[in-house]
Design a protein around this motif. Structure first.
Motif, mmCIF file in Angstrom:
data_model
loop_
_atom_site.group_PDB
_atom_site.id
_atom_site.type_symbol
_atom_site.label_atom_id
_atom_site.label_comp_id
_atom_site.label_asym_id
_atom_site.label_seq_id
_atom_site.Cartn_x
_atom_site.Cartn_y
_atom_site.Cartn_z
ATOM 1 N N GLU A 250 0.863 -1.042 -0.074
ATOM 2 C CA GLU A 250 0.068 -0.046 0.129
ATOM 3 C C GLU A 250 0.981 1.440 -0.086
ATOM 4 O OE1 GLU A 250 -2.222 -3.322 1.966
ATOM 5 O OE2 GLU A 250 -0.173 -2.660 2.123
ATOM 6 N N ARG A 279 -5.237 -2.973 3.578
ATOM 7 C CA ARG A 279 -6.400 -1.955 3.167
ATOM 8 C C ARG A 279 -7.720 -3.159 3.137
ATOM 9 N NH1 ARG A 279 -6.084 -0.954 -3.175
ATOM 10 N NH2 ARG A 279 -6.303 -3.072 -4.161
ATOM 11 N N ASP A 280 -8.698 -2.204 2.820
ATOM 12 C CA ASP A 280 -10.031 -2.967 2.862
ATOM 13 C C ASP A 280 -9.814 -4.244 1.816
ATOM 14 O OD1 ASP A 280 -12.634 -3.564 2.612
ATOM 15 O OD2 ASP A 280 -13.432 -1.562 2.248
ATOM 16 N N GLU A 282 -12.182 -5.721 0.489
ATOM 17 C CA GLU A 282 -12.879 -5.409 -0.696
ATOM 18 C C GLU A 282 -12.470 -4.819 -2.008
ATOM 19 O OE1 GLU A 282 -16.247 -6.515 -1.447
ATOM 20 O OE2 GLU A 282 -16.140 -7.735 0.473
ATOM 21 N N LEU A 283 -11.274 -3.947 -1.480
ATOM 22 C CA LEU A 283 -10.711 -3.247 -2.612
ATOM 23 C C LEU A 283 -9.932 -4.306 -3.316
ATOM 24 C CD1 LEU A 283 -9.785 -0.022 -0.845
ATOM 25 C CD2 LEU A 283 -11.462 -0.099 -2.629
#
Length: 304
Positions: A250, A279-280, A282-283
């Protein structure tokens, strides 16, 4: 120079499609034991020689590990790794991990991996008999640069552990951390070493400088485009293993994460790391879908 860069990326993706098709691997890890490591790896927040805010705890219970494994399965991970700090496991720790592996195997349909440090063949064989699929042991950097980042064990000790992993018939996951001061020559050496020892999965980490470590006051020495170039170079050298974006992606790649999957990367660590959050998810799931769609179009166009 720009033409060379984009041609390198294009050819790397052709290698990926040719040797690995549309495969996109997803794994997740759990920090099952943290801190108080005797080793002095310059980048590591868990070294007892560094003063950091990293958590310190002993081995987690098998029930807590199961909850994390179930969540990893829900996110779409096919592999779940138990990661413990330290030079290597004690006999009692090894016994606990073996019990946890057996417990997981009976309760969740996911491949179990482990990263427990330096370990002998007897220990690895016992882990395999318990149901372990893959053992993770990074070489971290090149043979030439390794003494700069660690003095408490040698590069050869890491290589010998990897040989033992292969000898007992386990899959081997081994990669590196970029941005710790290594040169492009070092990165080429890393790829060549990983090819020579025949690893199955190559995690690529990017330095996140952590205050209190020896590298805490130094920014990563690699730019996002240099990371992309390195991924492409790795894919040209390592044609069949998964190349996996892992810790630091990231921060180290920023908005260029998707480009890594156009340059030969085809696997992802999701759900966070050892001492830093991810990170999320879903991303990441959206990134997976988009990457596979891009690969399909690229493959179809190349076959015309």
């Amino acid at each position: 120079m720009q033409e060379d860069f984009f041609e390198l990326i294009k050819q790397a993706l052709l290698v990926k499609i040719s040797h690995r098709g549309l495969k996109f691997g997803m794994c997740s890890i759990m920090n099952v034991k943290s801190g108080k490591c005797s080793e002095d790896c310059a980048f590591c927040a868990q070294s007892a020689r560094h003063t950091t805010n990293a958590p310190v705890f002993g081995l987690k219970s098998k029930e807590e590990i199961l909850r994390h494994a179930q969540r990893a399965k829900e996110l779409g991970a096919t592999h779940f790794s138990l990661v413990a700090s330290g030079r290597g496991p004690t006999q009692s720790e090894l016994a606990e991990v073996i019990e946890a592996i057996k417990y997981l195997k009976d309760r969740v349909d996911i491949k179990i991996c482990a990263s427990l440090g330096i370990i002998d063949e007897d220990g690895l064989r016992a882990l395999k008999e318990a149901g372990l699929s893959r053992y993770h042991h990074n070489i971290e950097t090149s043979r030439e640069y390794f003494p700069t980042i660690c003095s408490t064990h040698t590069f050869e000790e890491r290589i010998n552990t990897i040989k033992s992993i292969k000898n007992v018939g386990l899959e081997c996951c081994s990669g590196c951390i970029l941005g710790i001061g290594e040169t492009k020559k070092d990165r080429i050496s890393i790829a060549e070493t990983l090819k020579e020892i025949g690893v199955d999965s190559v995690p690529i980490n990017i330095l996140v400088p952590i205050e209190g470590t020896r590298l805490g006051g130094k920014p990563s020495s690699i730019t996002p485009l240099e990371v992309i170039e390195t991924i492409a170079l790795f894919r040209h050298t390592l044609k069949t293993p998964a190349i996996r974006l892992a810790g630091g992606r990231e921060e180290g790649l920023g908005d260029f994460q998707a480009l890594a999957f156009m340059a030969g990367a085809d696997a992802l660590m999701i759900g966070g790391y050892l001492t830093t959050p991810g990170r999320d998810p879903e991303l990441d799931l959206r990134l997976k879908r988009d990457a596979i769609e891009f690969w399909k179009r690229f493959r179809d166009n190349a076959e015309k």
